[in-house]
Write a protein that holds these residues in place. Structure first.
Motif, PDB file in Angstrom:
ATOM      1  N   ARG A  62       0.927  -1.182  -0.081  1.00  0.00           N
ATOM      2  CA  ARG A  62      -0.015   0.059   0.248  1.00  0.00           C
ATOM      3  C   ARG A  62       0.908   1.000   0.017  1.00  0.00           C
ATOM      4  O   ARG A  62       1.983   1.266   0.616  1.00  0.00           O
ATOM      5  N   ILE A  63       0.360   2.093  -0.522  1.00  0.00           N
ATOM      6  CA  ILE A  63       1.069   3.385  -0.692  1.00  0.00           C
ATOM      7  C   ILE A  63       0.450   4.371   0.207  1.00  0.00           C
ATOM      8  O   ILE A  63      -0.820   4.652   0.180  1.00  0.00           O
ATOM      9  N   SER A  64       0.914   4.676   1.507  1.00  0.00           N
ATOM     10  CA  SER A  64       0.222   5.510   2.594  1.00  0.00           C
ATOM     11  C   SER A  64       1.197   6.431   3.251  1.00  0.00           C
ATOM     12  O   SER A  64       2.532   6.229   3.198  1.00  0.00           O
ATOM     13  N   GLY A  65       0.561   7.296   4.180  1.00  0.00           N
ATOM     14  CA  GLY A  65       1.392   8.308   4.969  1.00  0.00           C
ATOM     15  C   GLY A  65       0.950   9.302   5.394  1.00  0.00           C
ATOM     16  O   GLY A  65      -0.572   9.279   5.298  1.00  0.00           O
ATOM     17  N   HIS A  66       1.390  10.524   5.480  1.00  0.00           N
ATOM     18  CA  HIS A  66       0.468  11.742   5.858  1.00  0.00           C
ATOM     19  C   HIS A  66       1.190  12.891   5.538  1.00  0.00           C
ATOM     20  O   HIS A  66       2.546  12.995   5.400  1.00  0.00           O
ATOM     21  N   ILE A  67       0.559  13.874   5.258  1.00  0.00           N
ATOM     22  CA  ILE A  67       0.924  15.306   5.082  1.00  0.00           C
ATOM     23  C   ILE A  67       1.025  16.030   6.276  1.00  0.00           C
ATOM     24  O   ILE A  67      -0.138  16.205   6.829  1.00  0.00           O
ATOM     25  N   VAL A  68       1.973  16.861   6.397  1.00  0.00           N
ATOM     26  CA  VAL A  68       2.207  17.745   7.789  1.00  0.00           C
ATOM     27  C   VAL A  68       2.147  19.007   7.314  1.00  0.00           C
ATOM     28  O   VAL A  68       3.086  19.477   6.451  1.00  0.00           O
ATOM     29  N   GLU A  69       1.375  20.122   7.802  1.00  0.00           N
ATOM     30  CA  GLU A  69       1.357  21.611   7.473  1.00  0.00           C
ATOM     31  C   GLU A  69       1.965  21.894   9.002  1.00  0.00           C
ATOM     32  O   GLU A  69       1.032  21.977   9.883  1.00  0.00           O
ATOM     33  N   ARG A  70       2.855  22.499   9.010  1.00  0.00           N
ATOM     34  CA  ARG A  70       3.789  22.759  10.396  1.00  0.00           C
ATOM     35  C   ARG A  70       2.906  24.288  10.582  1.00  0.00           C
ATOM     36  O   ARG A  70       2.735  24.538  11.751  1.00  0.00           O
ATOM     37  N   ASP A  71       2.994  25.125   9.533  1.00  0.00           N
ATOM     38  CA  ASP A  71       2.065  26.346  10.031  1.00  0.00           C
ATOM     39  C   ASP A  71       0.786  26.342  10.782  1.00  0.00           C
ATOM     40  O   ASP A  71       0.449  26.950  11.614  1.00  0.00           O
ATOM     41  N   ARG A  72      -0.004  25.479   9.981  1.00  0.00           N
ATOM     42  CA  ARG A  72      -1.378  25.219  10.475  1.00  0.00           C
ATOM     43  C   ARG A  72      -1.462  24.192  11.513  1.00  0.00           C
ATOM     44  O   ARG A  72      -2.446  24.108  12.368  1.00  0.00           O
ATOM     45  N   LYS A  73      -0.376  23.378  11.832  1.00  0.00           N
ATOM     46  CA  LYS A  73      -0.152  22.477  12.769  1.00  0.00           C
ATOM     47  C   LYS A  73      -1.320  21.271  12.455  1.00  0.00           C
ATOM     48  O   LYS A  73      -2.234  21.099  13.263  1.00  0.00           O
ATOM     49  N   VAL A  74      -1.502  21.042  10.938  1.00  0.00           N
ATOM     50  CA  VAL A  74      -2.545  20.106  10.686  1.00  0.00           C
ATOM     51  C   VAL A  74      -1.902  18.946   9.903  1.00  0.00           C
ATOM     52  O   VAL A  74      -0.974  18.907   9.414  1.00  0.00           O
TER      53      VAL A  74
END
Length: 192
Positions: A153-165
């Motif tokens: 599977r191709i999986s992971g997460h995207i992190v936005e540091r500015d918005r802390k999302v």
């Protein structure tokens, strides 16, 4: 003529016999004859004794010769055994030299193998560090952290540091092409 010579020979024989009887009638001659017979008997006894001694010496020497031949044969066999022992000793030394050479070759190959393993481990460690650095660089540039625990599977997460999302993603490679999956991930990164 034949009768005359026979008669004459008979007469000579008769004369000789008569003379012999006369000689034997004298006691001195009989004593001499007895003395002669005793000496002959003693001489015969001494000859028999000497013969027996010589026979015994011959037997002793034959025994010594036989013993000597046995010793010579044993010495020859021992000599052959010594030669065989020398041959076996030489063969043993050759085998030991061969074993020593094989051990040295084995030690050399082990050293080579250990050195190759060290180099391989070192290269793998370097590759792992390089991969971690690449992954860190990709994560910094794209703000994406992949999950590498499930290769199907191709999986992971995207992190936005500015918005802390943190936004999670997952794709099934069997349902979408690689191109479509890649475009979907880029769209998620650009929107973030």
């Amino acid at each position: 003529m034949g009768e005359v010579s026979t008669t004459m020979k008979m007469e000579d024989l008769m004369n000789y016999s008569n003379n012999l009887i006369e000689v034997l009638k004298e006691e001195k001659d009989v004593a001499n004859l007895r003395q002669f017979l005793r000496q002959t008997s003693a001489l015969q006894s001494q000859c028999d004794k000497d013969f027996n001694e010589v026979q015994k010496f011959i037997e002793d020497y034959e025994q010594k010769i036989h013993t000597c031949k046995q010793k010579a044969a044993a010495a020859a066999a021992e000599s052959i055994a010594d030669a065989e022992l020398d041959s076996l000793q030489k063969e043993l030394e050759e085998e030991q030299n061969l074993e020593r050479q094989l051990r040295e070759e084995l030690r050399y190959h082990k050293r080579e193998t250990v050195e190759e393993q060290r180099q391989t481990i070192k290269k793998l460690d370097q590759d792992q560090v390089r991969d971690q650095m690449k992954l860190s660089m990709y994560a910094s540039v794209t703000n994406t952290i992949p999950y590498l625990d499930n290769p199907s599977r191709i999986s992971g997460h995207i992190v936005e540091r500015d918005r802390k999302v943190v936004e999670k993603f997952e794709f099934d490679p069997s349902t979408a092409t690689t191109f479509d999956t890649c475009n979907s991930i880029w769209k998620m990164i650009n929107l973030a």
